[in-house]
Enzyme design. Structure first.
Site, mmCIF file in Angstrom:
data_model
loop_
_atom_site.group_PDB
_atom_site.id
_atom_site.type_symbol
_atom_site.label_atom_id
_atom_site.label_comp_id
_atom_site.label_asym_id
_atom_site.label_seq_id
_atom_site.Cartn_x
_atom_site.Cartn_y
_atom_site.Cartn_z
ATOM 1 N N LYS A 72 0.856 -1.199 0.000
ATOM 2 C CA LYS A 72 0.000 0.000 0.000
ATOM 3 C C LYS A 72 0.884 1.239 0.000
ATOM 4 O O LYS A 72 1.869 1.295 0.750
ATOM 5 C CB LYS A 72 -0.902 -0.022 1.245
ATOM 6 C CG LYS A 72 -1.918 1.123 1.307
ATOM 7 C CD LYS A 72 -2.806 1.013 2.548
ATOM 8 C CE LYS A 72 -3.905 2.059 2.553
ATOM 9 N NZ LYS A 72 -4.791 1.975 3.737
ATOM 10 N N SER A 150 -9.899 2.093 2.548
ATOM 11 C CA SER A 150 -8.999 2.812 1.673
ATOM 12 C C SER A 150 -7.967 1.934 0.957
ATOM 13 O O SER A 150 -7.414 2.364 -0.050
ATOM 14 C CB SER A 150 -8.250 3.863 2.497
ATOM 15 O OG SER A 150 -7.406 3.243 3.447
ATOM 16 N N SER A 174 -10.299 -0.161 6.795
ATOM 17 C CA SER A 174 -9.663 -0.086 5.471
ATOM 18 C C SER A 174 -8.983 -1.346 4.972
ATOM 19 O O SER A 174 -8.538 -1.385 3.836
ATOM 20 C CB SER A 174 -8.633 1.042 5.452
ATOM 21 O OG SER A 174 -9.286 2.235 5.144
HETATM 22 N N1 GLN Z 1 -13.450 4.431 5.742
HETATM 23 C C1 GLN Z 1 -12.892 4.894 6.959
HETATM 24 C C2 GLN Z 1 -12.506 6.359 6.826
HETATM 25 O O1 GLN Z 1 -12.751 6.893 5.825
HETATM 26 C C3 GLN Z 1 -11.738 4.055 7.361
HETATM 27 C C4 GLN Z 1 -10.492 4.361 6.642
HETATM 28 C C5 GLN Z 1 -9.336 3.556 7.124
HETATM 29 O O2 GLN Z 1 -9.509 2.568 7.840
HETATM 30 N N2 GLN Z 1 -8.156 4.032 6.783
HETATM 31 O O3 GLN Z 1 -11.961 6.938 7.692
#
Ligand code: GLN
Length: 474
Positions: A72, A150, A174
Site C-alpha cells: 500500500k 482505503s 480499510s
Molecule cells: N473508511 C474509513 C474512513 O474513511 C476508514 C479508513 C481507514 O480505515 N483508513 O476513515
C-alpha cells in the site's frame, strides 16, 4: 497458473518446480495485462527484475524468498516513491524503509509495486486518490465497481492475482471492508502488534498495518512476518509472536461465539443477514456454543470514530506545509500564503473536510463537547467488548452492510460513504483484531464478507475461527 496460494508457491519454489524468475515473470505479465484496473500508483518492471537478480545471487534461506508482494502506498519504501495517494506527496522519495516493509524485505519478498488508496487512507472506495479510482477486478464489463477502501489497490491486487499477498492499513475498516468487496481475506491485527514506524499517519491511535491474501493460511504466514516490537513506535507492543500458521487449528468444538444483537441494523440487505445466519449455523454444526451478546454502545461508534479520526488527522497532517517535503505551491508572496496555497492546492476535498472537522472538534470551546466526549464514549465501547469477551472466545458479524457498489455511487455523499464503516469501526476504537473472509454472494453474484473479532492479541483464535469457516465454505 492462476491464484496459487502462498503456501503452495513456497513449496513449489522449495522443490524447484518453479524458479523465482519464472514465478515473478508470470505475475509481471498479469500486472501489465490488468493495467486498466489502476491498481498501482507506482509499478516498474525494471525494479522487479532488479530484485529478482539480487535474490538469485543470494544463497541464504529466507522464509518468503522470491514471493511477489504489493505494498500500500502509505508505507515508506526506499526503492519506490511514497505518495499516500496525495498530490502533496507526489514526488516524495523516502530515505527510510517502514518497519513492516523492512521485515518483508528481510524475508526475501519481492515488491511488485505500490498500490492505490484513498488519499491519506481517508475513504471507503479508493476514489479520493489523486491518482484516480481503482476498479474492482470483479466488475462486469461497462459496470465498474468500487474495490472498497482505503486499501482498495491492495485488495484488488490480490483479487486480480497480481501478487501473493499485499500490505494494507486499517484505521476504521480499510483492510476488512475492501477485502470483503474484492472477495479476498484481510486481517487487521490488534493495535500495537505491528509497528507503525514509517507509515504515513492518519489517526495514530487507530492506524494499524495488516495483510491481504488469497486465503486464511497465507494470511497467517504473512502476519507473522510483519508483526513485532519496535522501539521507534511507542505504541508498539512487546508480545510474543506465535507461529500462527503452525498453530492453525480448525477444531472449534467447545468454543463460544458471541453474536452481538446491535449489529442487526434496520435496512441491512437480506443477503447480508442471510450469510451471517449461515455462518452461525456452520459454527453450531462444528460444536461451537452460540451466545447472544450485547455491545450497547455500538450505535455511537460511527460518530465517535468520525470525531476522533479527523481530530488526529488534523494534527498529523499539519506537517505537510510545503517546508520540509512534498509539494509547494509556487503562487506565494508571503510565508502565510505559502502555507495556505500549498495546503489548499496539495490536499483533495475529503482530506480538507477531515482537517476542517478535526480542527473544529479540537478547538477551544468545542474540545470538551466533542473530542473529550468522544474519548469517553470510546472507552465505553471498549468496555462493552471486554465484558462480552468474558462470555465468548470470538465474535462473528458481517464485514460491511453491502457488496461492492458502483464506482461513483456515494461520491458526493460523505455520510453515505461513512455509513459503510458501521460494522468495522467499533473494533477499531477498541483496538481489537479482526479478519474478513469471503462468505457467500449477493444476488448479483458479488462476494460478501464475514468478520471475526477476537480478544486483544488473540490473532490465533481469529485465524482458527476463520480457517474453520473458510474450510467449511469451500
Ligand atoms: N473508511 C474509513 C474512513 O474513511 C476508514 C479508513 C481507514 O480505515 N483508513 O476513515
Amino acid at each position: 497458473m492462476s491464484k496459487s496460494s502462498l503456501k503452495e508457491t513456497l513449496k513449489d519454489l522449495d522443490t524447484k518446480k518453479i524458479s523465482i524468475r519464472e514465478l515473478n515473470q508470470d505475475y509481471l505479465k498479469r500486472i501489465k495485462e490488468k493495467d486498466n484496473l489502476n491498481v498501482f500508483i507506482h509499478f516498474s518492471e525494471e525494479n522487479v527484475l532488479k530484485q529478482i537478480d539480487n535474490l538469485e545471487k543470494d544463497n541464504t534461506i529466507k522464509k518468503l524468498k522470491g514471493i511477489p508482494i504489493a505494498i500500500k502506498d502509505l508505507f515508506c519504501t526506499k526503492s519506490m516513491p511514497t505518495t499516500a495517494a496525495s498530490k502533496i506527496l507526489e514526488n516524495f522519495n523516502p530515505t527510510y524503509e517502514s518497519f513492516v516493509t523492512q521485515k518483508l524485505l528481510d524475508e526475501g519478498s519481492i515488491f511488485v509495486g505500490k498500490t492505490n488508496l484513498d488519499e491519506f487512507a481517508m475513504g471507503s472506495a479508493t476514489n479520493t486518490s489523486f491518482f484516480g479510482n481503482t476498479i474492482n477486478p470483479l466488475s462486469k464489463e461497462n459496470e465498474p465497481l468500487a474495490p472498497g477502501g482505503s486499501s482498495g489497490g491492495s485488495a484488488a491486487a490480490v483479487a486480480a492475482d497480481l501478487c501473493l499477498g499485499a500490505t494494507g492499513t486499517d484505521t476504521g475498516g480499510s483492510i476488512r471492508q475492501p477485502a470483503s468487496f474484492c472477495g479476498v481475506v484481510g486481517i487487521k491485527p490488534t493495535y500495537g502488534l505491528c509497528s507503525r514506524w514509517g507509515i504515513a499517519a492518519f489517526a495514530s491511535s487507530l492506524d494499524q498495518a495488516g495483510i491481504f491474501s488469497h486465503n486464511v493460511e497465507d494470511s497467517s504466514i504473512l502476519l507473522q512476518s510483519i508483526a513485532g516490537f519496535d522501539q521507534r513506535d511507542s505504541t508498539s507492543a512487546k508480545v510474543d509472536i506465535p507461529n500462527y500458521f503452525e498453530n492453525l487449528d480448525d477444531d472449534l468444538n467447545g468454543k463460544t461465539v458471541g453474536i452481538p444483537k446491535e449489529y442487526s441494523i434496520d435496512g441491512t440487505p437480506m443477503e447480508i443477514s442471510q450469510i451471517w445466519e449461515d455462518a452461525i449455523k456452520v459454527l453450531e454444526k462444528k460444536g461451537v456454543k452460540i451466545k447472544n451478546i450485547s455491545l450497547p454502545h455500538t450505535k455511537y461508534a460511527l460518530p465517535t470514530y468520525y470525531i476522533i479520526a479527523p481530530a488526529e488527522a488534523s494534527s498529523n497532517l499539519a506537517r505537510y506545509d510545503g517546508v520540509k517535503y512534498g509539494f509547494r505551491s509556487d503562487e506565494i508572496d508571503s510565508l502565510d500564503e505559502m502555507y495556505e496555497n500549498t495546503r489548499a492546492q496539495g490536499f483533495g476535498r475529503e482530506v480538507k473536510r477531515r482537517i476542517l472537522i478535526g480542527t473544529y472538534v479540537l478547538s477551544a470551546g468545542y474540545y470538551d463537547a466533542y473530542y473529550l466526549k468522544a474519548q469517553k464514549v470510546r472507552k465505553l465501547i471498549a468496555d462493552d467488548f471486554n465484558k462480552a469477551f468474558k462470555e465468548c472466545d470470538f465474535i462473528v458479524t458481517p464485514t460491511a452492510p453491502s457488496a461492492a457498489f458502483p464506482l461513483n455511487e456515494k461520491q458526493n455523499d460523505p455520510i453515505k460513504m461513512y455509513l459503510n464503516d458501521v460494522f468495522t469501526v467499533p473494533a477499531s476504537l477498541a483496538g481489537l483484531p479482526g479478519i474478513s473472509i469471503p462468505f457467500g454472494k449477493d444476488k448479483n453474484n458479488l462476494p460478501l464478507g464475514i468478520q471475526i473479532l477476537g480478544k486483544h492479541f488473540d490473532e490465533q483464535q481469529v485465524f482458527n475461527a476463520a480457517v474453520s469457516l473458510e474450510r467449511s465454505y469451500e
